[in-house]
Every structure is written in structure tokens, then in C-alpha cells.
Design a protein around this motif. Sequence first.
Motif, PDB file in Angstrom:
ATOM      1  N   UNK A  80       0.815  -1.218   0.000  1.00  0.00           N
ATOM      2  CA  UNK A  80       0.000   0.000   0.000  1.00  0.00           C
ATOM      3  C   UNK A  80       0.849   1.268   0.000  1.00  0.00           C
ATOM      4  N   UNK A  81       2.105   1.160   0.430  1.00  0.00           N
ATOM      5  CA  UNK A  81       2.942   2.347   0.518  1.00  0.00           C
ATOM      6  C   UNK A  81       3.197   2.949  -0.857  1.00  0.00           C
ATOM      7  N   UNK A  82       3.283   2.102  -1.897  1.00  0.00           N
ATOM      8  CA  UNK A  82       3.643   2.592  -3.227  1.00  0.00           C
ATOM      9  C   UNK A  82       2.616   2.263  -4.309  1.00  0.00           C
ATOM     10  N   UNK A  83       1.523   1.580  -3.960  1.00  0.00           N
ATOM     11  CA  UNK A  83       0.548   1.205  -4.980  1.00  0.00           C
ATOM     12  C   UNK A  83      -0.846   1.711  -4.681  1.00  0.00           C
ATOM     13  N   UNK A  84      -1.652   1.920  -5.737  1.00  0.00           N
ATOM     14  CA  UNK A  84      -3.042   2.315  -5.578  1.00  0.00           C
ATOM     15  C   UNK A  84      -3.843   1.190  -4.934  1.00  0.00           C
ATOM     16  N   UNK A  85      -4.763   1.561  -4.055  1.00  0.00           N
ATOM     17  CA  UNK A  85      -5.611   0.580  -3.388  1.00  0.00           C
ATOM     18  C   UNK A  85      -6.355  -0.289  -4.386  1.00  0.00           C
ATOM     19  N   UNK A 140       2.716  -1.764 -12.074  1.00  0.00           N
ATOM     20  CA  UNK A 140       3.258  -1.651 -10.733  1.00  0.00           C
ATOM     21  C   UNK A 140       4.762  -1.853 -10.814  1.00  0.00           C
ATOM     22  N   UNK A 141       5.507  -1.133  -9.970  1.00  0.00           N
ATOM     23  CA  UNK A 141       6.940  -1.366  -9.951  1.00  0.00           C
ATOM     24  C   UNK A 141       7.183  -2.777  -9.425  1.00  0.00           C
ATOM     25  N   UNK A 142       8.303  -3.381  -9.798  1.00  0.00           N
ATOM     26  CA  UNK A 142       8.566  -4.776  -9.419  1.00  0.00           C
ATOM     27  C   UNK A 142       8.470  -5.043  -7.928  1.00  0.00           C
ATOM     28  N   UNK A 143       8.945  -4.126  -7.108  1.00  0.00           N
ATOM     29  CA  UNK A 143       8.916  -4.343  -5.660  1.00  0.00           C
ATOM     30  C   UNK A 143       7.481  -4.397  -5.143  1.00  0.00           C
ATOM     31  N   UNK A 148       2.785  -7.498  -3.251  1.00  0.00           N
ATOM     32  CA  UNK A 148       1.359  -7.759  -3.434  1.00  0.00           C
ATOM     33  C   UNK A 148       1.113  -9.254  -3.665  1.00  0.00           C
ATOM     34  N   UNK A 149       1.951  -9.874  -4.500  1.00  0.00           N
ATOM     35  CA  UNK A 149       1.807 -11.316  -4.743  1.00  0.00           C
ATOM     36  C   UNK A 149       2.181 -12.120  -3.502  1.00  0.00           C
ATOM     37  N   UNK A 150       3.197 -11.660  -2.783  1.00  0.00           N
ATOM     38  CA  UNK A 150       3.571 -12.330  -1.541  1.00  0.00           C
ATOM     39  C   UNK A 150       2.440 -12.298  -0.530  1.00  0.00           C
TER      40      UNK A 150
END
Length: 280
Positions: A80-85, A140-143, A148-150
Amino acid sequence: MDLTVFLAVLLAAVMHASWNVLVKLKLDRFLSLCLIQTLMGVMGLGMLAVFPWPAAASLPYALASGVLHLGYNLFLARSYRTGDLSQVYPIARGAAPLLTLLATVIIVHEEVSAIGALGIGILVAGIWFVSLRGKHSLRLDPATLFFALGTSVFVAAYTVVDGLGGRVSGSPSSYAALVFVFDAIFLAGTAFWLRGPGIVRQVAPFWKSGTAGALLSAGAYWIAIWAMSEAPIASVAALRETSILIVMLLSMRYLKETVTWPRLAGAMLIVAGAVLIRMS
């Protein structure tokens, strides 16, 4: 799936989506999750005072669940720190139903009807359509994508563990309470270790929204644990992800995030999958 269980899980989905929006709106993501989880632990203590103590056989499951929920919260906060909800949430939750289905069939040997499996597959396809934006691609950036997948792996793991733990507990409600307590202990301890005692001062002004989030989150997962003692774990796990629809609507209304035609098509697939699960 029984109608009562079906409707209860849909209610849990609405509650789950709502507390995730609160996390996105309020202060630091990690501290928001920590506040909500700590308050859930307090609620869990109250529940243990009311409901019969769960069977000893369920204690290892509750402990394992606490560890898995810690991983889930850490990965979710980072996502959530770097991605849209409206994009992170579907990805984080999207793979979980399929992973849960595989685990329950291969490890638990739980049977799922052909209609139920088809419904799960269609619902998951809808979730991934909902996660698309722009030119029909994931941006989404790789990190962020990794975390998110984790998150979805942790979701699948604790879902199976809690489904089994609730069944052997003799009291799904008290088992849920025990899970809340362990989750709070592990996450609060980690937060103090990472951020120091100053976090108390940081989260204190947000106790009202934190309480609302805790009530919604506790209620949602309480229902889920009970439902998994009444219906196939994989079906409950998939149906619970209809919360994606609610997140999409709330993110449109309150976070002003973009919703495209692929996401709307995904929403319809999610509904179709939910209908098939109900018929199974």
C-alpha cells in the motif's frame, strides 16, 4: 453452499473491503494495520471471556495463524505504501483463492464440486481483470508487485490454517478470538521493535478510526472462520474476495482512483463466479 453461509460471507466481504479503505486513508500504512490489529486483540480478549475456551488441538493452528498474519500485514503495508488501493488490493487477494483451492484439495483432501471449482476460477479471472488499468496491463513497480503477490501467499496459508483450526476448536468464535489475540501480540511486538515506543503517540489520535477498522476486520474474519467450519474452505475463501467489488467502488468514490472498462468487466465475472459458488 447454504444461503445463510453465502449471505454471511458476502457481509464479511463488505466489512473486509471497508477496513482496507480505512488503512489506505489513515496515517502510516504499517501503523494503521498495527493499531487495528492491536484493538482486535483487545476485542479477542473480551470474546474469550464470553465464549467457551477452544479445544487444545486448535492452539498450534492459532499460533501458526499469528505468524502468517504477521507476514501478511508486513507485506500488505509495504504494498500500500507505493501502490493504488484499487490495483494492489485485487493483486494481493487475487491469487489467494486458487492457492487455497490447491492446498485444500492436495493437502487437506477436501472435495469441491465441479460447479464450485468453475465459480472459483471465474471469480479469480474477474479479480485479475479488475486489477488492469490503462492499456490493459499491470502497472506496478517490481517491488510493489512482489509484495502484493507475496501477500496472496500469506492469505492462502492463513486461510487454510484457520479453516482447519476453527473446525477442530469446538468453538469457531473462541478460536477466532484466540487468533485475534496472537495476531495483536506478534504485530504489536514487531512494531515496537521496528519503530520504538513512540508509535503509541503516533497512533493515539486515530483511535476512533482504528476502532472502526478493528470492528470491521474482526467481524469479517470472525464470520469467515465460522463459515469455513460450515462449507468448503476454498469456496468461502473465493466468495470472500467479492470484497474486490466494494474496494473498487469505494476507491472511485473516496480515493478518486481510475476505474476502466476491463475492471467493470472483471466486476461482472466476479458476480458470475459468486453465483456459481452459491449453486455448488
